[in-house]
Structures are given as C-alpha cells and as structure tokens.
Design an enzyme around this catalytic site. Structure first.
Site, PDB file in Angstrom:
ATOM      1  N   ASP A 104      -1.863  -3.513  -4.929  1.00 21.14           N
ATOM      2  CA  ASP A 104      -1.971  -3.932  -6.326  1.00 21.14           C
ATOM      3  C   ASP A 104      -0.676  -4.530  -6.852  1.00 21.14           C
ATOM      4  O   ASP A 104      -0.684  -5.348  -7.762  1.00 21.14           O
ATOM      5  CB  ASP A 104      -2.354  -2.742  -7.218  1.00 21.14           C
ATOM      6  CG  ASP A 104      -3.708  -2.173  -6.859  1.00 21.14           C
ATOM      7  OD1 ASP A 104      -4.349  -2.699  -5.928  1.00 21.14           O
ATOM      8  OD2 ASP A 104      -4.131  -1.196  -7.505  1.00 21.14           O
ATOM      9  N   ASP A 192      -2.091  -8.810 -11.366  1.00 20.21           N
ATOM     10  CA  ASP A 192      -1.939  -7.761 -10.371  1.00 20.21           C
ATOM     11  C   ASP A 192      -2.055  -8.444  -9.008  1.00 20.21           C
ATOM     12  O   ASP A 192      -2.868  -9.368  -8.844  1.00 20.21           O
ATOM     13  CB  ASP A 192      -3.064  -6.709 -10.487  1.00 20.21           C
ATOM     14  CG  ASP A 192      -2.824  -5.707 -11.613  1.00 20.21           C
ATOM     15  OD1 ASP A 192      -1.925  -5.924 -12.444  1.00 20.21           O
ATOM     16  OD2 ASP A 192      -3.560  -4.691 -11.651  1.00 20.21           O
ATOM     17  N   HIS A 241      -9.301  -6.752  -9.780  1.00 14.17           N
ATOM     18  CA  HIS A 241      -8.980  -6.842  -8.355  1.00 14.17           C
ATOM     19  C   HIS A 241     -10.121  -7.441  -7.546  1.00 14.17           C
ATOM     20  O   HIS A 241     -11.258  -7.008  -7.626  1.00 14.17           O
ATOM     21  CB  HIS A 241      -8.588  -5.467  -7.792  1.00 14.17           C
ATOM     22  CG  HIS A 241      -7.419  -4.887  -8.527  1.00 14.17           C
ATOM     23  ND1 HIS A 241      -7.024  -3.584  -8.387  1.00 14.17           N
ATOM     24  CD2 HIS A 241      -6.557  -5.451  -9.410  1.00 14.17           C
ATOM     25  CE1 HIS A 241      -5.966  -3.361  -9.158  1.00 14.17           C
ATOM     26  NE2 HIS A 241      -5.668  -4.486  -9.787  1.00 14.17           N
ATOM     27  N   ASP A 243     -10.558  -7.370  -4.328  1.00 15.35           N
ATOM     28  CA  ASP A 243     -10.784  -6.873  -2.969  1.00 15.35           C
ATOM     29  C   ASP A 243     -11.936  -5.879  -2.800  1.00 15.35           C
ATOM     30  O   ASP A 243     -12.062  -5.260  -1.737  1.00 15.35           O
ATOM     31  CB  ASP A 243      -9.473  -6.370  -2.333  1.00 15.35           C
ATOM     32  CG  ASP A 243      -8.763  -5.307  -3.142  1.00 15.35           C
ATOM     33  OD1 ASP A 243      -9.238  -4.967  -4.236  1.00 15.35           O
ATOM     34  OD2 ASP A 243      -7.715  -4.818  -2.676  1.00 15.35           O
ATOM     35  N   CYS A 347      -6.758  -1.658  -0.483  1.00 18.17           N
ATOM     36  CA  CYS A 347      -5.885  -1.272  -1.611  1.00 18.17           C
ATOM     37  C   CYS A 347      -4.676  -0.468  -1.158  1.00 18.17           C
ATOM     38  O   CYS A 347      -3.578  -0.664  -1.673  1.00 18.17           O
ATOM     39  CB  CYS A 347      -6.634  -0.381  -2.590  1.00 18.17           C
ATOM     40  SG  CYS A 347      -8.119  -1.075  -3.263  1.00 18.17           S
TER      41      CYS A 347
END
Ligand code: DAV
Length: 363
Positions: A104, A192, A241, A243, A347
């Site tokens: 992150d 981020d 995010h 991912d 992550c």
C-alpha cells in the site's frame, strides 16, 4: 547484471517477472484506528468494525505473524530473498491500522522505490516502518533511487462530507462510484501505492477512494518515461486498491473481478494489444474474516512468483482451480487469519527485485 543473493539490487518493472527479493509485512502492534473520513467511507455498512478501535487482540496479532513468518519462510526456501519491516510504536504519534501491507505504501518502478502520499490520516507515518530497509538498500545499491511523494496535509478539505453520513446505502454508493464521485476531493495529490499496477512502460492506476486525479497526475509528472493510465471499476461500492480487482498474471493475461468489471471503453486499450481479460473465479468465502476491512475478493490478491507460478491463499479453492486451468503452477499459502491486518498475499508484500527489463506491452 544478473541477480545474486549477496548483493542488494533494486529493480522491478512489472507484476510477473521472476521474483528474487521481496519485503513481507509484519503484524506487530497493529491497531484499528479511530474514526476518520476516508477510512469510515471504506468500512462496509454492515461491518463488525464500525465504531471499534484500539489495539488488535494479541492472539490475532500472534496468529497473523505466524502466518506471515511461514509465508516468508516458504519464499526463502524457494530462493527468494525476504526482508521484513521494523514496526514503530503506532499508538504514540497517531494510531494506524497496521504496518502490515507494504504494497500500500511502497511503489517499486524499475530501480526506484517511491513512498506513496497515502490518503488515510492513520497511515501517514507508515513509511517509517520501511525506512531502515530503504536506508540499507540505498547504502548497498548505487543505482537505487529512494523517493517520497509530497506528504499531504489531509485536512477536512481532502474529504467529501457527503460520505460521512452513517447509512449511505449501497445503491447510492454504486451511483457515486459510477459518477467517479469518491470520498477524497481534488484538494491535493493523493495516492496509495496499491492503486498502481506495473506493466513495464505502462502504469495502470485506479481512480477511487484512495487515489485522486491529482495523485494520478503527480505520478504522470514523476514518471515522464511511462504511460500512466487511469482506470475505473464502477461495480465497486468501496473502491480502494486495485489488487483485489485487476490482477495481471503474465504478459497477455489479466484476471478481472466480475463484480467490478473494467468498462468497455477502457478494455479497448488491452484488447488492441492482445491482452485477454478473464473474469476471476468466485471467492470461496461469503464473508471476510472478523475485523477485516477488505472484501472476500482477497481471493484474487495473489503474488506471482514468475509467469508460470502463483501463490494463492490456501482456502481459495475456486481461485486455485482457475489458476490451474490457466496453466499456472499454484503454490497454496495459508494467510486468511492475517487478512484483517491489511490484506492478502499481494498486499502483504512489496517487490524489491524481479528479473526482466522495462518492456512496452502496449506498442
Ligand atoms: O476488495 O476490499 C482490498 C484491497 C486491499 N489492498 C477489497 C480491496
């Protein structure tokens, strides 16, 4: 120059070339932070986390660390060099959710590791956990560029007050996402690192709660030799995010979350260059584990070790099966009890070195 375990080198241009050196997070002293605008907007409306904060129970910290240590050991056994961050005392200056997900905060692009601005107040200091490693890499690798994006002020001007009402409702959230109206404003650049995917010359960036358009523009100016492309995933009521939404596995193949499909007009770019975008398999679970911010779609938050090998969470049977059908060798990794500390296998890691050079996959 070839990689050797005795010499530190920082280099990683994409998400799939052979991984040689990685950072794996730790769960030490993790806190659930007190209420704040951007974070509250991400906590699902029916979540057990609403209104809770403070240090996470020690037994959950110990269990998460056990799983993260096992993951690190497995990677080491496969010949990957693994470094671990240094936890700081997060309860002192300001509480932070975790020092767990390095992905992150740290964006590795070629020989550079860039510390993201971050967009939650509670995560402002998280870069400190990685400073001992950054310093070490800097001493040991003369080509390493250690960069930090301007620290944001994160005043109330950074957040839309509309998102702060108690019950917004999923319908309204989806409408807002479709309209690209997110909790963060355009007051100052925010991003981020986990909103960015690296495809060699292209950086694909999700515009959502944690990354605003100014953040994307900042990245564009910072990486003038790259093409920086913004993408949106309208089906996601809590878009943070990229991912657990969009997962490249190897050149030409991406998994996309079927609930958060890339819009047709944004697919064109990939199609034109012969990239196939496949719907990801369903998660094996109906709910995230207790006190977890992330959705069940951590099922697709995988770590690619090389274009033929991928680490998948061990309980995600459908995702493992799909990987197998796609011709990937699957390495199952037990991590679910650590999800609450900031996420899945992608992550909880950050690339330091992968083989390969910066290629143009979208010529
Ligand atoms: O699906 O809740 C989690 C991403 C964590 N880096 C989600 C997004």
């Amino acid at each position: 120059m070839n990689w050797s375990p005795d010499k530190t080198q920082v280099k990683s241009w994409n998400e799939w070339d052979t991984l040689r050196h990685v950072i794996v997070g730790r769960a030490d002293d993790c806190h659930i932070p007190p209420e704040e605008p951007a974070l509250d907007a991400k906590v699902p409306e029916d979540s057990d986390m609403r209104g809770q904060w403070g240090r996470r129970p020690q037994e959950t910290i110990d269990r998460a660390n056990e799983l993260l240590d096992n993951f690190a050991d497995m990677l080491r056994k496969r010949g990957v060099r693994v470094d671990r961050p240094t936890p700081t005392d997060f309860s002192k200056p300001v509480t932070t959710p975790d020092c767990m997900p390095p992905r992150d905060v740290l964006l590795t692009v070629g020989h550079e590791i860039l510390e993201a601005t971050m967009s939650y107040r509670c995560r402002w200091f998280e870069y400190l956990c990685y400073r001992p490693l950054m310093q070490q890499y800097w001493e040991e690798d003369v080509n390493f560029r250690h960069e930090a994006a301007p620290k944001p002020r994160l005043t109330d001007e950074d957040y839309h007050a509309d998102y702060l009402s108690e019950k917004i409702g999923i319908e309204k959230r989806l409408k807002w996402t479709a309209e690209k109206f997110f909790v963060t404003t355009e007051e100052e650049p925010l991003f981020d690192a986990a909103d960015v995917l690296r495809f060699g010359k292209d950086l694909i960036v999700q515009h959502g709660f944690t990354t605003n358009l100014k953040g994307i523009e900042w990245l564009r100016r910072h990486f003038p030799d790259h093409r920086v492309r913004a993408v949106n995933f309208p089906g996601d009521p809590y878009p943070i995010h990229i991912d657990a939404t969009f997962t490249p596995l190897r050149p030409g193949l991406i998994l996309n979350n079927p609930n958060r499909r890339l819009p047709e007009e944004q697919r064109e770019y990939f199609k034109k260059n012969d990239w196939e975008i496949v719907d990801a398999a369903q998660p094996a679970h109906n709910t995230p584990p207790p006190l977890c911010y992330s959705s069940t779609w951590l099922s697709m938050n995988v770590l690619v070790l090389d274009p033929k090998t991928v680490c998948v969470e061990a309980s995600e049977i459908y995702q493992m099966e799909q990987m197998d059908k796609l011709g990937m060798e699957v390495v199952p990794v037990d991590l679910r009890d650590a999800y609450a500390f900031g996420g899945g296998l992608h992550c909880c890691t950050a690339d330091v070195y992968r083989d390969g050079e910066c290629e143009d996959y979208f010529p």
